[in-house]
Write an enzyme that holds these catalytic residues in place. Sequence first.
Site, PDB file in Angstrom:
ATOM      1  N   GLU A 170       1.608 -18.952  11.212  1.00 47.36           N
ATOM      2  CA  GLU A 170       2.401 -19.101  11.799  1.00 47.36           C
ATOM      3  C   GLU A 170       3.376 -19.157  10.394  1.00 47.36           C
ATOM      4  O   GLU A 170       4.059 -18.232   9.194  1.00 47.36           O
ATOM      5  CB  GLU A 170       3.349 -18.660  12.554  1.00 47.36           C
ATOM      6  CG  GLU A 170       4.469 -18.194  12.982  1.00 47.36           C
ATOM      7  CD  GLU A 170       6.198 -18.479  12.132  1.00 47.36           C
ATOM      8  OE1 GLU A 170       6.399 -19.329  11.608  1.00 47.36           O
ATOM      9  OE2 GLU A 170       6.850 -17.248  11.544  1.00 47.36           O
ATOM     10  N   ASP A 199       9.775 -17.881  19.539  1.00 46.00           N
ATOM     11  CA  ASP A 199      10.222 -18.777  18.438  1.00 46.00           C
ATOM     12  C   ASP A 199      11.652 -19.111  17.958  1.00 46.00           C
ATOM     13  O   ASP A 199      12.007 -18.521  17.638  1.00 46.00           O
ATOM     14  CB  ASP A 199       8.990 -18.075  17.385  1.00 46.00           C
ATOM     15  CG  ASP A 199       9.498 -18.564  15.282  1.00 46.00           C
ATOM     16  OD1 ASP A 199       8.834 -17.989  14.689  1.00 46.00           O
ATOM     17  OD2 ASP A 199       9.698 -19.639  15.574  1.00 46.00           O
TER      18      ASP A 199
HETATM   19  N1  DTR Z   1      10.485 -16.593  11.022  1.00 46.80           N
HETATM   20  C1  DTR Z   1      10.469 -18.089  12.180  1.00 46.80           C
HETATM   21  C2  DTR Z   1      11.913 -18.353  11.857  1.00 46.80           C
HETATM   22  C3  DTR Z   1      12.559 -17.030  12.398  1.00 46.80           C
HETATM   23  C4  DTR Z   1      13.426 -15.817  11.745  1.00 46.80           C
HETATM   24  N2  DTR Z   1      14.514 -15.257  12.224  1.00 46.80           N
HETATM   25  C5  DTR Z   1      13.522 -14.963  13.707  1.00 46.80           C
HETATM   26  C6  DTR Z   1      13.990 -13.803  14.540  1.00 46.80           C
HETATM   27  C7  DTR Z   1      13.241 -13.770  15.047  1.00 46.80           C
HETATM   28  C8  DTR Z   1      12.361 -15.068  15.612  1.00 46.80           C
HETATM   29  C9  DTR Z   1      11.489 -16.105  14.674  1.00 46.80           C
HETATM   30  C10 DTR Z   1      12.673 -15.995  13.249  1.00 46.80           C
HETATM   31  C11 DTR Z   1      10.202 -19.084  11.283  1.00 46.80           C
HETATM   32  O1  DTR Z   1      10.093 -19.686  10.656  1.00 46.80           O
HETATM   33  O2  DTR Z   1       9.147 -19.633  12.368  1.00 46.80           O
HETATM   34 ZN    ZN Z   2       9.390 -21.670  11.262  1.00 46.52          ZN
HETATM   35 ZN    ZN Z   3       9.018 -20.171  13.399  1.00 49.71          ZN
END
Ligand code: DTR
Ligand code: ZN
Ligand code: ZN
Length: 437
Positions: A170, A199
Amino acid sequence: MIFSVPRRMATAAAIAVAGLLAATAPAALAAPTAVSAATPPDIPVANVKAHLSQLQTIASNNSGNRAHGRPGYKASIDYVKAKLDAAGFTTSLQTFTSSGSTGYNLIADWPGGDPNSVLMAGAHLDSVTSGPGINDNGSGSAAILETALAVSRAQLQPTKHLRFGWWGAEELGLIGSKYYVNNLSSTERGKFAGYLNFDMIGSPNPGYFVYDDDPTIEQTFKDYYAGLGVPTEIETEGDGRSDHASFKNVGVPVGGLFTGASRTKSSSQAQKWGGTAGQAFDRCYHSSCDTTSNINDTALDRNSDAVAYAIWTLGTATTPPPGSSFENTTDVAIPDSPGAAVTSDILVTGVPGNAPATTKVDVNIIHTYRGDLVIDLVAPDGSTYRLKNSSWDSGDNVIATYTVNASSEVANGTWKLRVQDVASWDTGYINSWKITF
Ligand code: DTR
Ligand code: ZN
Ligand code: ZN
Ligand code: CA
């Protein structure tokens, strides 16, 4: 490439499957109707933390991380898979290649339920290379793992088919979940009633954010938190930022929970949630300090229980039979001309697909000289359907049924009855109205 390892099947049991959902288009979730909905269990946060400790140990034994392509990730997959196999799930490992390394998705199916109505919960299991990734995203991975184990302990017999997924890569750009949905046929995609994403759900300075995507899923999580008396906010930075985006992009209804990453908690948020204003929700986001000490136990507990609440509530709900009616009986005064139009809203949930060509609108308006009134039906997307024009009709009250071809409108969402008095001296009010699909 998929290796399916059939495991001990859950005790065969006839499951009353109410309302097979259409297998062609993504079937929307049924609004929870108490038929045989089992009571969601409490998820012991100690069990969730025990999984996090295992993931921490795995990272510590593998150069400090659980990143895609590194030994710590495959060791994490093996840990989760072993727990699920022992609990009676049918597990499968899906492999893919990204950045020159082999990636793994772990899919676990709970035997039974309606194969044409799949409710899935998912979380990415990989960390960044700079740390063990205990909040990001051991928290989501451990919460859905413990919920899956609770399904097994309860020998739950849901109406929907329950599936759980742990995604690889991911952090490289939703690679694993994209690979999974891209390898689903359109028919298989159409069988998803919903995908729930988790997450970062144990941030040390937590906020309580709910994704604002599918209204039924969103309402389910809001109901859960309302029951706790904990306010929530709409998740505003999420679009595209985690694995739910892969499912949303192919039309699957999605939702999820989030406790925040590198953004700063405001003073108003600290007032309602506690914690520290002016500090990031997770100061160790994507850092080596994202360890087991980087978790707020209350947030992890609440969100783990929220996962179970959603799986039990949505997983055992039955689809309302066709001909579902939704009504608003709140009186709304209609100002005399030249006043503005007024509206009365109805939130429709749990009705799969689009409204029918014979959508019925029952109107009950108390108003002298009904010729003054113009009446419209407004669909969730804002489309307007004229029900009644103004006229010289001196009769009193509008108590009538209108049939509208709303087949181009998605049924779920907020419908409005809009009424305006366009001639002076006579007044009245909306007594009630009902929409039937
Ligand atoms: N991208 C995810 C962390 C993340 C950042 N903003 C959001 C909003 C909703 C869910 C996850 C996230 C990561 O770093 O895995
Ligand atoms: Zn992350
Ligand atoms: Zn994450
Ligand atoms: Ca709990």
